[in-house]
Structures are given as C-alpha cells and as structure tokens.
Design a protein around this motif. Structure first.
Motif, PDB file in Angstrom:
ATOM      1  N   PHE A  93      44.332  40.337  39.385  1.00  0.00           N
ATOM      2  CA  PHE A  93      44.096  41.668  38.832  1.00  0.00           C
ATOM      3  C   PHE A  93      43.875  41.601  37.321  1.00  0.00           C
ATOM      4  O   PHE A  93      43.011  42.290  36.781  1.00  0.00           O
ATOM      5  CB  PHE A  93      45.262  42.597  39.142  1.00  0.00           C
ATOM      6  N   ALA A  94      44.655  40.767  36.655  1.00  0.00           N
ATOM      7  CA  ALA A  94      44.515  40.653  35.192  1.00  0.00           C
ATOM      8  C   ALA A  94      43.186  40.001  34.819  1.00  0.00           C
ATOM      9  O   ALA A  94      42.552  40.417  33.840  1.00  0.00           O
ATOM     10  CB  ALA A  94      45.677  39.858  34.618  1.00  0.00           C
ATOM     11  N   THR A  95      42.761  38.985  35.571  1.00  0.00           N
ATOM     12  CA  THR A  95      41.477  38.345  35.238  1.00  0.00           C
ATOM     13  C   THR A  95      40.299  39.256  35.535  1.00  0.00           C
ATOM     14  O   THR A  95      39.245  39.103  34.913  1.00  0.00           O
ATOM     15  CB  THR A  95      41.293  37.015  36.001  1.00  0.00           C
ATOM     16  N   ASN A  96      40.466  40.201  36.440  1.00  0.00           N
ATOM     17  CA  ASN A  96      39.417  41.194  36.681  1.00  0.00           C
ATOM     18  C   ASN A  96      39.524  42.385  35.739  1.00  0.00           C
ATOM     19  O   ASN A  96      38.862  43.399  35.942  1.00  0.00           O
ATOM     20  CB  ASN A  96      39.452  41.665  38.141  1.00  0.00           C
ATOM     21  N   ARG A  97      40.382  42.256  34.732  1.00  0.00           N
ATOM     22  CA  ARG A  97      40.550  43.231  33.656  1.00  0.00           C
ATOM     23  C   ARG A  97      41.008  44.606  34.156  1.00  0.00           C
ATOM     24  O   ARG A  97      40.607  45.639  33.625  1.00  0.00           O
ATOM     25  CB  ARG A  97      39.281  43.335  32.827  1.00  0.00           C
ATOM     26  N   LEU A  98      41.869  44.597  35.169  1.00  0.00           N
ATOM     27  CA  LEU A  98      42.395  45.871  35.653  1.00  0.00           C
ATOM     28  C   LEU A  98      43.444  46.450  34.716  1.00  0.00           C
ATOM     29  O   LEU A  98      43.730  47.639  34.777  1.00  0.00           O
ATOM     30  CB  LEU A  98      43.013  45.689  37.045  1.00  0.00           C
ATOM     31  N   TYR A  99      44.017  45.628  33.857  1.00  0.00           N
ATOM     32  CA  TYR A  99      45.065  46.094  32.956  1.00  0.00           C
ATOM     33  C   TYR A  99      44.572  46.247  31.520  1.00  0.00           C
ATOM     34  O   TYR A  99      45.379  46.402  30.613  1.00  0.00           O
ATOM     35  CB  TYR A  99      46.260  45.135  32.995  1.00  0.00           C
ATOM     36  N   SER A 100      43.275  46.220  31.301  1.00  0.00           N
ATOM     37  CA  SER A 100      42.767  46.406  29.940  1.00  0.00           C
ATOM     38  C   SER A 100      42.574  47.894  29.663  1.00  0.00           C
ATOM     39  O   SER A 100      42.294  48.691  30.563  1.00  0.00           O
ATOM     40  CB  SER A 100      41.450  45.656  29.743  1.00  0.00           C
ATOM     41  N   ARG A 101      42.712  48.273  28.434  1.00  0.00           N
ATOM     42  CA  ARG A 101      42.615  49.682  28.048  1.00  0.00           C
ATOM     43  C   ARG A 101      41.261  50.285  28.383  1.00  0.00           C
ATOM     44  O   ARG A 101      41.163  51.460  28.706  1.00  0.00           O
ATOM     45  CB  ARG A 101      42.841  49.832  26.543  1.00  0.00           C
ATOM     46  N   GLN A 102      40.205  49.483  28.276  1.00  0.00           N
ATOM     47  CA  GLN A 102      38.865  50.000  28.520  1.00  0.00           C
ATOM     48  C   GLN A 102      38.666  50.405  29.980  1.00  0.00           C
ATOM     49  O   GLN A 102      37.858  51.286  30.271  1.00  0.00           O
ATOM     50  CB  GLN A 102      37.797  48.950  28.152  1.00  0.00           C
ATOM     51  N   ASN A 103      39.389  49.763  30.894  1.00  0.00           N
ATOM     52  CA  ASN A 103      39.197  50.049  32.311  1.00  0.00           C
ATOM     53  C   ASN A 103      40.272  50.949  32.902  1.00  0.00           C
ATOM     54  O   ASN A 103      40.091  51.453  34.006  1.00  0.00           O
ATOM     55  CB  ASN A 103      39.157  48.733  33.099  1.00  0.00           C
ATOM     56  N   LEU A 104      41.366  51.137  32.187  1.00  0.00           N
ATOM     57  CA  LEU A 104      42.430  51.996  32.697  1.00  0.00           C
ATOM     58  C   LEU A 104      42.005  53.454  32.631  1.00  0.00           C
ATOM     59  O   LEU A 104      41.326  53.877  31.697  1.00  0.00           O
ATOM     60  CB  LEU A 104      43.716  51.805  31.899  1.00  0.00           C
ATOM     61  N   LEU A 105      42.428  54.196  33.630  1.00  0.00           N
ATOM     62  CA  LEU A 105      42.149  55.628  33.721  1.00  0.00           C
ATOM     63  C   LEU A 105      40.648  55.915  33.693  1.00  0.00           C
ATOM     64  O   LEU A 105      40.198  56.913  33.160  1.00  0.00           O
ATOM     65  CB  LEU A 105      42.864  56.382  32.586  1.00  0.00           C
ATOM     66  N   GLY A 106      39.876  55.017  34.299  1.00  0.00           N
ATOM     67  CA  GLY A 106      38.426  55.131  34.282  1.00  0.00           C
ATOM     68  C   GLY A 106      37.823  55.572  35.598  1.00  0.00           C
ATOM     69  O   GLY A 106      36.642  55.392  35.831  1.00  0.00           O
ATOM     70  N   ALA A 107      38.613  56.115  36.491  1.00  0.00           N
ATOM     71  CA  ALA A 107      38.186  56.683  37.776  1.00  0.00           C
ATOM     72  C   ALA A 107      37.365  55.700  38.600  1.00  0.00           C
ATOM     73  O   ALA A 107      37.881  54.688  39.037  1.00  0.00           O
ATOM     74  CB  ALA A 107      37.467  57.996  37.547  1.00  0.00           C
ATOM     75  N   SER A 108      36.087  55.979  38.817  1.00  0.00           N
ATOM     76  CA  SER A 108      35.298  55.182  39.765  1.00  0.00           C
ATOM     77  C   SER A 108      35.127  53.733  39.313  1.00  0.00           C
ATOM     78  O   SER A 108      35.096  52.822  40.144  1.00  0.00           O
ATOM     79  CB  SER A 108      33.939  55.831  39.993  1.00  0.00           C
ATOM     80  N   GLU A 110      37.336  51.980  37.696  1.00  0.00           N
ATOM     81  CA  GLU A 110      38.604  51.323  37.998  1.00  0.00           C
ATOM     82  C   GLU A 110      38.724  51.040  39.498  1.00  0.00           C
ATOM     83  O   GLU A 110      39.176  49.975  39.909  1.00  0.00           O
ATOM     84  CB  GLU A 110      39.766  52.196  37.533  1.00  0.00           C
ATOM     85  N   TYR A 111      38.275  51.976  40.322  1.00  0.00           N
ATOM     86  CA  TYR A 111      38.328  51.765  41.771  1.00  0.00           C
ATOM     87  C   TYR A 111      37.432  50.606  42.197  1.00  0.00           C
ATOM     88  O   TYR A 111      37.791  49.823  43.071  1.00  0.00           O
ATOM     89  CB  TYR A 111      37.929  53.029  42.523  1.00  0.00           C
ATOM     90  N   SER A 112      36.269  50.514  41.598  1.00  0.00           N
ATOM     91  CA  SER A 112      35.381  49.398  41.954  1.00  0.00           C
ATOM     92  C   SER A 112      35.972  48.067  41.518  1.00  0.00           C
ATOM     93  O   SER A 112      35.835  47.056  42.226  1.00  0.00           O
ATOM     94  CB  SER A 112      33.995  49.600  41.338  1.00  0.00           C
ATOM     95  N   LEU A 113      36.668  48.043  40.385  1.00  0.00           N
ATOM     96  CA  LEU A 113      37.324  46.813  39.951  1.00  0.00           C
ATOM     97  C   LEU A 113      38.490  46.444  40.865  1.00  0.00           C
ATOM     98  O   LEU A 113      38.711  45.260  41.140  1.00  0.00           O
ATOM     99  CB  LEU A 113      37.811  46.960  38.506  1.00  0.00           C
ATOM    100  N   VAL A 114      39.219  47.435  41.370  1.00  0.00           N
ATOM    101  CA  VAL A 114      40.308  47.165  42.305  1.00  0.00           C
ATOM    102  C   VAL A 114      39.747  46.577  43.599  1.00  0.00           C
ATOM    103  O   VAL A 114      40.272  45.596  44.134  1.00  0.00           O
ATOM    104  CB  VAL A 114      41.123  48.453  42.592  1.00  0.00           C
ATOM    105  N   PHE A 115      38.666  47.148  44.100  1.00  0.00           N
ATOM    106  CA  PHE A 115      38.053  46.630  45.318  1.00  0.00           C
ATOM    107  C   PHE A 115      37.550  45.201  45.101  1.00  0.00           C
ATOM    108  O   PHE A 115      37.738  44.332  45.957  1.00  0.00           O
ATOM    109  CB  PHE A 115      36.896  47.534  45.755  1.00  0.00           C
ATOM    110  N   LYS A 116      36.948  44.959  43.952  1.00  0.00           N
ATOM    111  CA  LYS A 116      36.450  43.607  43.643  1.00  0.00           C
ATOM    112  C   LYS A 116      37.613  42.611  43.554  1.00  0.00           C
ATOM    113  O   LYS A 116      37.530  41.498  44.077  1.00  0.00           O
ATOM    114  CB  LYS A 116      35.683  43.643  42.322  1.00  0.00           C
ATOM    115  N   ALA A 117      38.715  43.009  42.908  1.00  0.00           N
ATOM    116  CA  ALA A 117      39.856  42.107  42.740  1.00  0.00           C
ATOM    117  C   ALA A 117      40.527  41.809  44.074  1.00  0.00           C
ATOM    118  O   ALA A 117      40.864  40.650  44.357  1.00  0.00           O
ATOM    119  CB  ALA A 117      40.865  42.715  41.762  1.00  0.00           C
ATOM    120  N   THR A 118      40.730  42.825  44.911  1.00  0.00           N
ATOM    121  CA  THR A 118      41.367  42.576  46.197  1.00  0.00           C
ATOM    122  C   THR A 118      40.464  41.756  47.108  1.00  0.00           C
ATOM    123  O   THR A 118      40.942  40.906  47.861  1.00  0.00           O
ATOM    124  CB  THR A 118      41.763  43.890  46.896  1.00  0.00           C
ATOM    125  N   SER A 119      39.172  41.985  47.041  1.00  0.00           N
ATOM    126  CA  SER A 119      38.239  41.186  47.843  1.00  0.00           C
ATOM    127  C   SER A 119      38.232  39.737  47.378  1.00  0.00           C
ATOM    128  O   SER A 119      38.200  38.810  48.198  1.00  0.00           O
ATOM    129  CB  SER A 119      36.833  41.763  47.754  1.00  0.00           C
TER     130      SER A 119
END
Length: 146
Positions: A93-108, A110-119
């Motif tokens: 999750f961290a390498t996919n930048r899910l915890y960076s400020r630029q991607n936090l609270l970014g709605a769609s 952020e969701y696409s990054l979560v799907f990419k990270a879990t995949s």
C-alpha cells in the motif's frame, strides 16, 4: 442584557464543531496528517486481518462448503500466513502511494489506487504460491479475501 451559560442553548453539533476547531488550532497541521496516516495504517492492518478471517470462515467453516474443509491445523497455517503478510500488504500500500498526502481523500483516484494495490498483492501471493512448492494455500480463500 442577557447572560447565557456556555453549552446550554447550543446544539450538540455546534459544540462538537467548536471543540474540533479548538483542537485543530492546538495540533499543528503536519501532526494532524501524521495522525490521520497512522489511523489509516492501523485501520488497514485490522481490515486486512478481518478480511482474511471472514474469507476463511466463509470457505472452510460454513455448511455450504463442507467439501473444502481444511485440516485441523489449517487454521493455524492460515493465521500465521496472515500475521506474516499484513506488514507486506502495508508495504505494498505504501509503495502504491496510498498514504501520501496527494492521494489521500482523493475519492475515485484513491479507490483506483486501492484496487491496483490489492490486485498487485494478490498477484504476488499467487506467484509465490506457484513458485514455492511448499506454499499450499487455497486459491479460493485468496480470491474471497481479495
């Protein structure tokens, strides 16, 4: 002249808003972001564990899938797998930048990054499962947990 006692005539939501604004003035902005990220990491770790546990329950412990029953020590194997891989999932999750400020609270986004990270994580687990002969996890369990 009318005197009012603070908190008597105000609604609960107004009191909460005042407390939040006071707390946000007392806590610097960078600490607020760090606190948010720490809460997200703790929440992610808990949700990963709960997701794996629910998938195990649905696949191995329900009456629907009794034909797939694991061995008696299977639960402990899966539990150890979850405990050892939760930090790896958080690293993914961290390498996919899910915890960076630029991607936090970014709605769609952020969701696409979560799907990419879990995949990515599931693909990694499947690859390890095919490459290591002693690594026998039920692929249905992995798909359910994904």
């Amino acid at each position: 002249m009318q005197s009012t006692v603070p908190g008597v005539n105000t609604s609960w939501e107004a009191q909460r808003t005042v407390k939040i604004s006071q707390a946000s003035r007392n806590i610097p902005r960078h600490w607020q972001w760090r606190l948010l990220i720490m809460c997200l990491i703790i929440g992610d770790a808990l949700m990963i564990g709960i997701g794996f546990r629910v998938a195990y329950y649905l696949l191995f412990e329900t009456a629907i899938s009794r034909s797939f029953l694991a061995t008696p020590d299977g639960f402990y194997l899966y539990r150890e797998f979850v405990f050892t891989t939760v930090p790896i999932w958080l690293a993914i999750f961290a390498t996919n930048r899910l915890y960076s400020r630029q991607n936090l609270l970014g709605a769609s986004k952020e969701y696409s990054l979560v799907f990419k990270a879990t995949s990515t994580g599931m693909l990694l687990v499947f690859a390890v499962g095919f490459l290591l002969p002693g690594f026998n996890l039920h692929r249905g369990w992995l798909l359910l947990s994904w």
